[in-house]
Design a protein around this motif. Structure first.
Motif, mmCIF file in Angstrom:
data_model
loop_
_atom_site.group_PDB
_atom_site.id
_atom_site.type_symbol
_atom_site.label_atom_id
_atom_site.label_comp_id
_atom_site.label_asym_id
_atom_site.label_seq_id
_atom_site.Cartn_x
_atom_site.Cartn_y
_atom_site.Cartn_z
ATOM 1 N N GLN A 24 0.835 -1.202 0.000
ATOM 2 C CA GLN A 24 0.000 0.000 0.000
ATOM 3 C C GLN A 24 0.872 1.254 0.000
ATOM 4 O O GLN A 24 0.490 2.276 -0.578
ATOM 5 N N ILE A 25 2.030 1.165 0.631
ATOM 6 C CA ILE A 25 2.959 2.301 0.636
ATOM 7 C C ILE A 25 3.511 2.529 -0.770
ATOM 8 O O ILE A 25 3.512 3.656 -1.269
ATOM 9 N N ILE A 26 3.988 1.467 -1.409
ATOM 10 C CA ILE A 26 4.473 1.561 -2.791
ATOM 11 C C ILE A 26 4.086 0.278 -3.524
ATOM 12 O O ILE A 26 4.652 -0.785 -3.251
ATOM 13 N N PRO A 27 3.089 0.316 -4.408
ATOM 14 C CA PRO A 27 2.625 -0.894 -5.081
ATOM 15 C C PRO A 27 3.731 -1.618 -5.850
ATOM 16 O O PRO A 27 4.683 -0.991 -6.347
ATOM 17 N N ASN A 42 4.919 8.209 -6.291
ATOM 18 C CA ASN A 42 4.028 7.053 -6.268
ATOM 19 C C ASN A 42 3.719 6.549 -4.863
ATOM 20 O O ASN A 42 3.153 5.470 -4.704
ATOM 21 N N LEU A 43 4.076 7.334 -3.863
ATOM 22 C CA LEU A 43 3.751 6.970 -2.483
ATOM 23 C C LEU A 43 2.238 6.851 -2.325
ATOM 24 O O LEU A 43 1.496 7.746 -2.732
ATOM 25 N N PHE A 44 1.772 5.737 -1.775
ATOM 26 C CA PHE A 44 0.335 5.466 -1.582
ATOM 27 C C PHE A 44 -0.451 5.633 -2.892
ATOM 28 O O PHE A 44 -1.589 6.111 -2.897
ATOM 29 N N CYS A 45 0.157 5.235 -3.991
ATOM 30 C CA CYS A 45 -0.395 5.508 -5.317
ATOM 31 C C CYS A 45 -1.843 5.053 -5.480
ATOM 32 O O CYS A 45 -2.682 5.786 -6.024
#
Length: 198
Positions: A24-27, A42-45
């Motif tokens: 969830q933090i970085i897919p 893309n944090l929490f993208c």
């Protein structure tokens, strides 16, 4: 090389969700990159953007209400896979510290290795931060690494936090593990000479 971390006073970004995992933090689809550049975008993208690629105005990073260098998250932040990219994304976005009542061990280590200070507080102190942030989005916290203490200026409370002594020294000096050891080369060599005669 990470920037020196001594004392940080900042407004906060509250994320009162528990069990936020590294996907969830970085897919996972972003993990093919070989450098750290661009991970903050893309944090929490998947929470930040809709299927059409447009920012979700209801997500905290897009709301415009909360900003700051301190992310405050719910219990068990950084669980799941051991990807270091999660720490890269958090640092890339501009966070210097993450506050929670519990961190997954591997995430905690990755954060420290990337110049991010994970601050473990009691559940009551964490709940106080979230309550204050609802009442006033401009609340500030101070994270004092030298004295290992965190202050909530909104309700005038503080409490100590623990950190590995070596990692604390690395952050205070703005050095990674290797540079920190190289700075102690004379002491290491003197110990070896005293202990082993070589």
């Amino acid at each position: 090389m990470p920037a020196k971390f001594n004392k940080l006073t900042s407004t906060i970004v509250p994320l009162p969700l528990e069990n936020v995992d590294t996907d969830q933090i970085i897919p996972a689809r972003f993990l093919k990159a070989t450098t750290r550049e661009g991970f903050g975008d893309n944090l929490f993208c998947d929470w930040r953007y809709g299927r059409d690629g447009k920012p979700d105005p209801d997500f905290v990073l897009n709301s415009g209400i909360y900003r700051g260098e301190i992310l405050v998250a719910g219990k068990n932040f950084g669980c799941g896979s051991s990807r270091e990219h999660a720490a890269w994304a958090i640092a890339g976005y501009g966070f210097r510290a993450v506050v929670s009542s519990f961190f997954a061990d591997i995430f905690k280590g990755n954060a420290l290795n990337n110049g991010i200070l994970p601050v473990v507080v009691t559940p009551a102190f964490l709940a106080g931060i979230f309550a204050c942030a609802v009442a006033d989005p401009q609340i500030t916290l101070t994270v004092d690494l030298e004295n290992c203490r965190i202050f909530n200026h909104a309700n005038q409370t503080s409490e100590p936090f623990e950190i590995n002594a070596f990692k604390r020294d690395c952050l205070l000096q703005g050095l990674d593990d290797i540079d920190c050891l190289l700075n102690r080369k004379d002491r290491i060599e003197a110990y070896e000479m005293d202990r082993f005669g070589k």
